[in-house]
Design a protein around this motif. Sequence first.
Motif, short mmCIF file in Angstrom:
data_model
loop_
_atom_site.label_atom_id
_atom_site.label_comp_id
_atom_site.label_asym_id
_atom_site.label_seq_id
_atom_site.Cartn_x
_atom_site.Cartn_y
_atom_site.Cartn_z
N LYS A 1 -13.52 12.38 18.13
CA LYS A 1 -14.03 12.00 16.81
C LYS A 1 -13.08 12.45 15.71
O LYS A 1 -12.80 11.70 14.77
CB LYS A 1 -15.43 12.59 16.57
N GLU A 2 -12.63 13.68 15.83
CA GLU A 2 -11.71 14.23 14.83
C GLU A 2 -10.43 13.38 14.77
O GLU A 2 -9.97 13.02 13.68
CB GLU A 2 -11.37 15.67 15.18
N PHE A 3 -9.88 13.06 15.91
CA PHE A 3 -8.66 12.25 15.95
C PHE A 3 -8.91 10.86 15.37
O PHE A 3 -8.13 10.36 14.56
CB PHE A 3 -8.12 12.13 17.38
N LEU A 4 -9.99 10.21 15.80
CA LEU A 4 -10.29 8.85 15.33
C LEU A 4 -10.54 8.82 13.84
O LEU A 4 -10.12 7.87 13.15
CB LEU A 4 -11.48 8.27 16.11
N THR A 5 -11.20 9.84 13.31
CA THR A 5 -11.43 9.92 11.87
C THR A 5 -10.10 10.01 11.13
O THR A 5 -9.88 9.31 10.13
CB THR A 5 -12.33 11.12 11.54
N GLU A 6 -9.21 10.84 11.61
CA GLU A 6 -7.88 10.96 11.01
C GLU A 6 -7.11 9.64 11.13
O GLU A 6 -6.49 9.18 10.17
CB GLU A 6 -7.09 12.09 11.67
N PHE A 7 -7.16 9.03 12.29
CA PHE A 7 -6.43 7.80 12.54
C PHE A 7 -6.90 6.69 11.60
O PHE A 7 -6.09 6.01 10.97
CB PHE A 7 -6.61 7.37 14.01
N VAL A 8 -8.21 6.51 11.47
CA VAL A 8 -8.74 5.47 10.59
C VAL A 8 -8.43 5.80 9.13
O VAL A 8 -8.15 4.90 8.33
CB VAL A 8 -10.25 5.25 10.84
N GLY A 9 -8.43 7.06 8.78
CA GLY A 9 -8.03 7.46 7.43
C GLY A 9 -6.59 7.07 7.13
O GLY A 9 -6.26 6.62 6.03
N LEU A 10 -5.72 7.23 8.12
CA LEU A 10 -4.32 6.82 7.94
C LEU A 10 -4.19 5.31 7.82
O LEU A 10 -3.37 4.81 7.05
CB LEU A 10 -3.47 7.35 9.11
N ILE A 11 -5.02 4.59 8.54
CA ILE A 11 -5.03 3.12 8.40
C ILE A 11 -5.46 2.74 6.99
O ILE A 11 -4.86 1.87 6.36
CB ILE A 11 -5.95 2.47 9.46
N LYS A 12 -6.49 3.41 6.49
CA LYS A 12 -6.95 3.13 5.13
C LYS A 12 -5.81 3.39 4.13
O LYS A 12 -5.60 2.61 3.20
CB LYS A 12 -8.17 3.96 4.77
N ASN A 13 -5.08 4.48 4.35
CA ASN A 13 -3.95 4.78 3.47
C ASN A 13 -2.91 3.66 3.50
O ASN A 13 -2.31 3.34 2.46
CB ASN A 13 -3.29 6.11 3.86
N LEU A 14 -2.68 3.08 4.67
CA LEU A 14 -1.75 1.95 4.76
C LEU A 14 -2.23 0.79 3.91
O LEU A 14 -1.45 0.17 3.18
CB LEU A 14 -1.59 1.48 6.21
N PHE A 15 -3.52 0.48 4.00
CA PHE A 15 -4.07 -0.60 3.18
C PHE A 15 -3.96 -0.27 1.69
O PHE A 15 -3.56 -1.12 0.89
CB PHE A 15 -5.53 -0.89 3.54
N ASP A 16 -4.30 0.96 1.32
CA ASP A 16 -4.21 1.35 -0.08
C ASP A 16 -2.80 1.18 -0.61
O ASP A 16 -2.59 0.64 -1.70
CB ASP A 16 -4.66 2.81 -0.27
N THR A 17 -1.82 1.62 0.17
CA THR A 17 -0.42 1.51 -0.25
C THR A 17 -0.03 0.04 -0.41
O THR A 17 0.61 -0.34 -1.40
CB THR A 17 0.50 2.20 0.78
N GLU A 18 -0.41 -0.77 0.55
CA GLU A 18 -0.04 -2.20 0.51
C GLU A 18 -0.73 -2.91 -0.66
O GLU A 18 -0.13 -3.73 -1.34
CB GLU A 18 -0.39 -2.86 1.84
N LEU A 19 -1.99 -2.58 -0.88
CA LEU A 19 -2.76 -3.29 -1.90
C LEU A 19 -2.38 -2.89 -3.32
O LEU A 19 -2.64 -3.63 -4.25
CB LEU A 19 -4.25 -3.09 -1.66
N THR A 20 -1.74 -1.75 -3.49
CA THR A 20 -1.28 -1.38 -4.84
C THR A 20 -0.19 -2.33 -5.32
O THR A 20 0.04 -2.43 -6.52
CB THR A 20 -0.76 0.07 -4.90
N LYS A 21 0.42 -3.05 -4.42
CA LYS A 21 1.43 -4.05 -4.79
C LYS A 21 0.82 -5.21 -5.55
O LYS A 21 1.50 -5.94 -6.24
CB LYS A 21 2.16 -4.57 -3.56
N PHE A 22 -0.49 -5.39 -5.41
CA PHE A 22 -1.19 -6.51 -6.07
C PHE A 22 -1.78 -6.09 -7.41
O PHE A 22 -2.42 -6.89 -8.06
CB PHE A 22 -2.27 -7.06 -5.16
#
Length: 114
Positions: free
Chosen positions: A92-113
């Motif tokens: 659970k701890e790993f998956l929570t961190e992993f999904v958080g990192l995915i969210k960060n990827l989306f946040d970074t990409e979407l700031t371009k818009f």
Amino acid sequence: MVIDSEGYIQLIHFLTDNLSLFENKACPSNEGSVAEYVSDLIAESVMKVCIQHEHLDSTHRFEVVRETDAIVHDLEEVLSVVWHQAPTAQQKEFLTEFVGLIKNLFDTELTKFD
């Protein structure tokens, strides 16, 4: 957007480097499965992304949802052995961190818009 990025490839490497967390057999419990846990985390993250990037049009929102579906599919393939088992605390701890990192990827990409 994200699934074709270098950051996502690095996250997949991070996942494969930590597959040993998913090798032990979890004891059956009344908790949900890894699949349910991942789905809940992803759904929560997509909602946060859409709220934080309220300027997104429907095309970009659809792209976020489409890509998160692909990410869940990738996770299901990699974690197929434990996908229907209850996750351990470490998983659970790993998956929570992993999904958080995915969210960060989306946040970074979407700031371009912005």
